[in-house]
Motif scaffolding. Structure first.
Motif, PDB file in Angstrom:
ATOM      1  N   SER A   1       0.793  -1.372  -0.007  1.00 41.06           N
ATOM      2  CA  SER A   1      -0.173   0.092   0.125  1.00 41.06           C
ATOM      3  C   SER A   1       0.775   1.320  -0.015  1.00 41.06           C
ATOM      4  O   SER A   1       1.778   1.330   0.790  1.00 41.06           O
ATOM      5  CB  SER A   1      -0.883   0.054   1.233  1.00 41.06           C
ATOM      6  OG  SER A   1      -1.664   1.375   1.264  1.00 41.06           O
TER       7      SER A   1
ATOM      8  N   ASN B   1      -2.824  -0.272  -5.720  1.00 36.77           N
ATOM      9  CA  ASN B   1      -3.217   0.698  -4.704  1.00 36.77           C
ATOM     10  C   ASN B   1      -3.739   2.004  -5.490  1.00 36.77           C
ATOM     11  O   ASN B   1      -4.728   2.601  -5.411  1.00 36.77           O
ATOM     12  CB  ASN B   1      -2.274   0.898  -3.843  1.00 36.77           C
ATOM     13  CG  ASN B   1      -2.482   2.123  -2.474  1.00 36.77           C
ATOM     14  OD1 ASN B   1      -2.034   2.193  -1.728  1.00 36.77           O
ATOM     15  ND2 ASN B   1      -3.671   2.646  -2.868  1.00 36.77           N
TER      16      ASN B   1
ATOM     17  N   ILE C   1     -10.457  -0.679  -0.001  1.00 35.28           N
ATOM     18  CA  ILE C   1     -10.422   0.408  -0.794  1.00 35.28           C
ATOM     19  C   ILE C   1     -11.359   0.444  -1.559  1.00 35.28           C
ATOM     20  O   ILE C   1     -12.237   1.392  -1.957  1.00 35.28           O
ATOM     21  CB  ILE C   1      -8.877   0.680  -1.452  1.00 35.28           C
ATOM     22  CG1 ILE C   1      -7.768   1.030  -0.447  1.00 35.28           C
ATOM     23  CG2 ILE C   1      -9.032   1.872  -2.429  1.00 35.28           C
ATOM     24  CD1 ILE C   1      -6.530   1.103  -1.026  1.00 35.28           C
TER      25      ILE C   1
ATOM     26  N   THR D   1      -6.616  -5.096   2.079  1.00 34.01           N
ATOM     27  CA  THR D   1      -6.434  -3.643   1.989  1.00 34.01           C
ATOM     28  C   THR D   1      -7.053  -3.310   0.594  1.00 34.01           C
ATOM     29  O   THR D   1      -7.749  -2.392   0.469  1.00 34.01           O
ATOM     30  CB  THR D   1      -4.743  -3.256   1.956  1.00 34.01           C
ATOM     31  OG1 THR D   1      -4.132  -3.845   3.052  1.00 34.01           O
ATOM     32  CG2 THR D   1      -4.972  -1.772   1.915  1.00 34.01           C
ATOM     33  N   TRP D   2      -6.750  -4.134  -0.437  1.00 33.35           N
ATOM     34  CA  TRP D   2      -7.497  -3.431  -1.735  1.00 33.35           C
ATOM     35  C   TRP D   2      -9.057  -3.576  -1.826  1.00 33.35           C
ATOM     36  O   TRP D   2      -9.679  -2.959  -2.285  1.00 33.35           O
ATOM     37  CB  TRP D   2      -7.004  -4.426  -3.027  1.00 33.35           C
ATOM     38  CG  TRP D   2      -5.478  -4.544  -3.176  1.00 33.35           C
ATOM     39  CD1 TRP D   2      -4.613  -5.308  -3.617  1.00 33.35           C
ATOM     40  CD2 TRP D   2      -4.335  -3.627  -2.663  1.00 33.35           C
ATOM     41  NE1 TRP D   2      -3.345  -5.154  -3.635  1.00 33.35           N
ATOM     42  CE2 TRP D   2      -3.285  -3.892  -3.113  1.00 33.35           C
ATOM     43  CE3 TRP D   2      -4.502  -2.376  -2.102  1.00 33.35           C
ATOM     44  CZ2 TRP D   2      -2.009  -3.332  -2.929  1.00 33.35           C
ATOM     45  CZ3 TRP D   2      -3.267  -1.799  -1.630  1.00 33.35           C
ATOM     46  CH2 TRP D   2      -2.069  -1.961  -2.030  1.00 33.35           C
TER      47      TRP D   2
END
Length: 502
Positions: free
Chosen positions: A174, A254, A296, A292-293
């Motif tokens: 990230s 990201n 987002i 994490t992706w």
């Protein structure tokens, strides 16, 4: 039966005297099969400090970002100091992760261990010593986070020392700490937008040099977002396409997701069509195994549908307000709170928006998040307006207009125009008449476009049982497209289209 067998196996395992060896084998297996989080858990259970640190170093903090910080802290307190000093790469990775978890004293403690480890090995080649010290400077630059010039001074110092790219930061990791927006991270003060854009252009090449291009395209995305904020839609689209071209094929998901966030917002203001739907994007991301992706993507989706007031399409984690169940990195958390606020506003939970605002504005002030603070003030003004508290709404609106006018940041007002339309015609509007004259037609057009998109997205009752993909195919069949044409539009095989139609 499965549960019974698992319980029995667990009970028998607890009686073994050589448990640590088996736990180590589990750790080794997960390490070699690319599952660092499970490897870390088994090495922690077996007490294998070297294996745990090796996994941290190999992961370079990518999956570690999704770990429970409490588990990591427990291991760091448990491992011998000499084991930590013996793995400088792991210490660098952990220093960076301590910053994102806002554990600054722990970050400095790890730095002291790193420097002590380097000092204890005078036989280290000068080049390796300089590389480690340079990378330490790189990690310490995060303590100057979002002060672009201050960070860049340390990046230049690191670049002068290092003969190789950083090994504690990887391209697939990230860059925005989970934020879907670059501009929200680096816009620090009213009236400073142009100088901040110039600083990004000058400083990012030094960072790219020592990180092998980590975050490639950030300055282009930031400029595209700035053009969008100023309602320069054609310029925003040009810069957006440049950013997509910069990151094409380099694995930096990201940055692609930041482009997507802007693309979806741009589609509500113009006839611009994003490259993929949320569903297509999610299917592609699932194969990358990055929480994490996906977070987002969910935040972008939540903001988009909150602006459209299509509550049922907002992802459950935002629609049902379950953000506390997710481990967000500290620098990205205010953006998530902003998006949750927009969801509350769309749901008519005006008192909740007001109740949260003071703490959120304090967080923004501490982190110099001027654009996030602008959004939150407008959301709070909108909530007061909807509750008939006009005097307080006007005070907040005047404060927001005063902050936005120097850099011509129109879009936060446009995206909240449905709530603020009447308020903008009162005293605040008269005080900033020229600014409001620009916002008004943009806001009217935005509300109209959102209404049209809601109408396009509504389905007849007869189609209520279809998935989003099935409904999309049904719509294309109704337009008399052939199976091949449908397959090309939705990136499917003809065989898949036939199966869906059947």
């Amino acid at each position: 039966f499965h549960h019974m067998l698992k319980s029995c196996a667990g009970a028998m395992f607890a009686e073994l005297t050589e448990r640590e060896a088996y736990l180590d084998r589990f750790g080794d297996w997960f390490f070699t099969h690319g599952d660092p989080l499970r490897a870390l858990r088994f090495y922690a259970r077996s007490g294998n400090a070297a294996g745990w640190l090796r996994t941290v170093a190999e992961d370079a903090g990518v999956q570690l970002a999704s770990a429970d910080p409490a588990e990591v802290f427990a291991c760091l307190d448990r491992w011998p100091r000499e084991a930590l000093r013996a793995d400088p790469t792991a210490l660098l990775v952990l220093m960076r992760r301590m910053f994102t978890w806002q554990q600054i004293p722990k970050m400095l403690e790890l730095r002291a261990l790193l420097l002590a480890g380097i000092e204890a090995h005078p036989e280290l080649p000068d080049a390796e010593r300089d590389n480690l010290l340079g990378e330490c400077d790189l990690i310490m630059s995060f303590l100057q986070y979002n002060d672009i010039a201050a960070m860049s001074r340390l990046h230049r110092s690191a670049a002068a020392r290092m003969t190789r790219p950083a090994i504690s930061i990887r391209n697939e990791g990230s860059w925005t700490f989970g934020s879907p927006s670059v501009l929200m991270m680096f816009y620090r003060a009213s009236g400073e937008l142009q100088s901040e854009l110039t600083e990004m252009d000058e400083c990012m090449p030094h960072y790219y040099k020592i990180t092998n291009g980590h975050g490639q395209g950030a300055e282009t995305i930031m400029r595209a977002e700035a053009d969008f904020m100023r309602a320069c839609f054609a310029d925003a689209q040009i810069m957006l396409e440049r950013a997509y071209a910069q990151i094409d094929g380099n694995g930096q998901e990201n940055m692609a997701l930041c482009c997507d966030f802007l693309a979806w917002r741009l589609s509500l203001c113009t006839s611009f069509t994003p490259r993929e739907s949320f569903e297509q994007r999610r299917e592609a991301l699932l194969g990358l195994h990055s929480v994490t992706w996906l977070n987002i993507l969910q935040s972008s989706c939540a903001y988009y549908y909150a602006l459209l007031c299509q509550h049922e399409k907002i992802p459950a984690v935002f629609r049902e307000h379950q953000l506390a169940s997710i481990h967000f990195l500290a620098p990205g958390k205010p953006m998530m709170e902003l998006i949750e606020n927009q969801v509350y506003l769309a749901q008519g939970e005006y008192a909740k928006v007001i109740g949260r605002s003071e703490a959120l504005l304090g967080m923004c002030e501490a982190m110099h998040y001027a654009l996030v603070a602008l959004h939150i003030r407008l959301q709070t003004a909108a909530a007061y307006e909807m509750l008939g508290k006009r005097e307080t709404a006007d005070e907040l609106l005047i404060s927001a207009l005063a902050a936005a006018e120097p850099d011509a940041l129109y879009l936060p007002f446009v995206e909240n125009y449905r709530y603020l339309k009447t308020a903008l015609t009162r005293g605040a509007g008269a005080k900033f008449a020229a600014f409001v004259r620009t916002v008004t037609p943009l806001g009217e057009d935005f509300v109209r476009r959102c209404g049209e998109k809601r109408a396009e997205g509504s389905r007849p009752a007869a189609l209520a049982g279809l998935t989003e993909r099935e409904s999309a195919i049904a719509a294309l069949v109704a337009k008399r497209l052939s199976n091949r044409e449908i397959a090309e539009q939705l990136f499917l095989s003809e065989g898949s289209v036939k199966q869906y139609i059947n």
